[in-house]
Design an enzyme around this catalytic site. Structure first.
Site, PDB file in Angstrom:
ATOM      1  CG  HIS A 142     -13.599   2.705 -10.117  1.00 31.55           C
ATOM      2  ND1 HIS A 142     -12.938   3.068 -11.271  1.00 31.55           N
ATOM      3  CD2 HIS A 142     -12.567   2.573  -9.598  1.00 31.55           C
ATOM      4  CE1 HIS A 142     -11.487   3.307 -11.788  1.00 31.55           C
ATOM      5  NE2 HIS A 142     -11.141   2.477 -10.522  1.00 31.55           N
ATOM      6  CD  GLU A 178      -5.249  -0.968 -12.200  1.00 30.93           C
ATOM      7  OE1 GLU A 178      -4.958  -0.059 -12.271  1.00 30.93           O
ATOM      8  OE2 GLU A 178      -5.312  -1.767 -11.553  1.00 30.93           O
ATOM      9  CB  SER A 194      -2.311  -4.100  -8.895  1.00 33.58           C
ATOM     10  OG  SER A 194      -2.537  -2.080  -8.765  1.00 33.58           O
ATOM     11  CD  GLU A 247     -11.210   2.452  -5.572  1.00 35.53           C
ATOM     12  OE1 GLU A 247     -12.524   2.468  -6.002  1.00 35.53           O
ATOM     13  OE2 GLU A 247     -10.858   2.880  -5.171  1.00 35.53           O
TER      14      GLU A 247
END
Ligand code: AMO
Length: 456
Positions: free
Chosen positions: A240, A380, A383, A233
């Site tokens: 990130h 976050e 997940s 990414e």
């Protein structure tokens, strides 16, 4: 007879294997002749005496050399020209000296050996990083990591993982190791690094997702893995990285995704409780912050309710089209919301639109997604989901996302019996960043990997 032999062997071994003495254990060796090794932290060269402060990972100790003593002549000369940051091995007597501020003890050396001589000028002063460019620090990360703060950060991170592992071991989980070189792009196919693999292509694993589910189909029941994930990414944000460490968990015979959330909340609470016991004071002293032990259960909110309350409370408005996930700003504000509404630092967010989430998340009879994200301090960290384990359904889900050949091997896992299961993944570098209020993942990762950084 054998016992006597064993004792003799042990005594001989003890003589031979000299364990390194750390500063934290020095008080067990008072009035003894010891060998002590470390980095030279500072030198004070006075008229009659030299004070050399030597440090290891656990602290600092003073080495005192009387200049007037003839037997010290060589050592005094050596210290006069010794650059800071060199490493030394000191042989000498450790004595109690209440007047010495540092631990009330000092080493009176009889021999100093320089095991590695540093250059006089180091690339930057890691003890005062004000104004030092982050890229310079990352270029010389091995110097940057010498700061007490950074060393403590990695000791804390190591224990955090140790306690999460401990919780899982206590609950019958086993640790597995899945391949990072894979033949087909996993998950969505977009963000993978391609590598040359002899005469064909391979990819670096984005996540152990498929393999941890394979372990469920294999009947391993409860597994975890702590390993790197690679994401191609091109994101230059504070959270990130293109390679990060993921703490992945998967377990069988669950009844719903709530079982997954409960296990994660319990594991984090267990680990944070232990971490506070071990490092609470040190973290307070060095980082000026508390390790906060959360209460159970963690609060849960539906995605649409988060947006509703963010608008009502903080006048935060976003177009409907963006409400399929939390925006970065909404994540940030959700920390404020979790604190105000629940007096909690964690927030589980559920009810994401099914079509926006991974195809392996289960959808219930009404098509509602059985997955969640966990937000900690506005970022976050996880997940998770109950997975679709029914062969026909998982095939349908894959098809609806346009996934074909690449997931064929994965779909096979569900054909010959596979228990209902679920799991989650926590980004370890984000976890560390949030725990210690580190401004960016570049600093909480041992060696940051991002679109513009592949070295050192
Ligand atoms: P997801 O892609 O949300 O889920 O990743 C899980 C967690 O990993 C961390 N993370 C990252 N950390 C640093 N840099 C990145 N580029 C990055 N991307 C993700 C985050 C994130 O919450 N297979 C699922 C997990 C599962 O369902 O078990 C997955 O990979 O903390």
């Amino acid at each position: 007879m054998t016992v006597v032999v064993m004792i003799v062997v042990l005594i001989i071994m003890k003589e031979k294997i000299k364990m390194r003495i750390y500063v934290k254990d020095l008080n067990k060796h008072l009035d003894q002749k010891i060998e002590f090794s470390g980095f030279v932290d500072s030198i004070r060269n006075l008229q009659w005496v030299q004070f050399v402060i030597v440090k290891d990972l656990t602290g600092k100790v003073q080495v005192t050399i009387e200049k007037s003593e003839e037997k010290n002549k060589e050592m005094v000369e050596l210290i006069e020209s010794l650059p800071l940051e060199s490493t030394v091995k000191i042989t000498g007597k450790l004595i109690s000296s209440p007047k010495v501020k540092l631990n009330g003890m000092e080493i009176i050396p009889e021999k100093i050996e320089v095991t590695s001589k540093s250059e006089h000028e180091i690339p930057f002063n890691y003890k005062n990083i004000d104004g030092v460019n982050l890229d310079t620090r990352l270029d010389y990360r091995f110097i940057d990591l010498r700061s007490e703060k950074n060393q403590l950060m990695f000791m804390v991170q190591s224990s955090f993982i140790k306690y999460m592992r401990e919780y899982l071991y206590n609950n019958n989980f086993i640790e597995i190791h899945t391949p990072k070189l894979i033949g087909a792009a996993s998950e969505s196919g977009a963000e993978v690094f391609e590598v040359k693999y002899f005469d064909r292509k391979a990819y670096l694993a984005q996540s152990p997702q498929f393999y941890k589910q394979m372990a469920m189909a294999s009947g391993l029941e409860k597994i975890f893995e702590v390993a790197p994930c690679f994401r191609a990414e091109n994101s230059n944000t504070s959270r990130h990285a293109t390679e990060f460490t993921s703490f992945d968990v998967e377990f069988s015979y669950i009844n719903s995704y709530e079982d997954v959330m409960n296990l994660e909340a319990e594991m984090l609470t267990y680990a944070l409780t232990k971490l506070k016991e071990e490092f609470g004071e040190k973290v307070k002293e060095t980082f000026g912050l508390d390790i906060v032990v959360p209460t159970l259960p963690f609060p849960v909110m539906k995605l649409k309710d988060v947006y509703k309350e963010l608008e009502e409370r903080y006048n935060y408005k976003v177009p409907e089209s963006e409400k399929t996930d939390l925006t970065t700003e909404a994540e940030k504000l959700s920390y404020k919301l979790a604190k105000e509404k629940f007096n909690h630092e964690f927030l589980f967010v559920v009810d994401y639109p099914a079509d926006k989430r991974a195809f392996y998340h289960m959808r219930n009879e009404e098509g509602k997604l059985q997955g969640y994200d966990l937000i900690w301090r506005g970022v976050e960290i996880t997940s998770g989901a109950q997975r679709e384990h029914r062969y026909e359904k998982i095939c349908e889900n894959a098809k609806s996302k346009g996934l074909g050949e690449d997931v064929k091997f994965y779909l096979e896992f569900f054909k010959y019996g596979c228990p209902p299961h679920g799991g989650f993944a926590i980004g370890v570098d984000r976890l560390t960043m949030l725990l210690l209020d580190i401004p960016t993942i570049k600093e909480s990762q041992f060696l940051f990997r991002g679109p513009n950084r592949l070295n050192p």
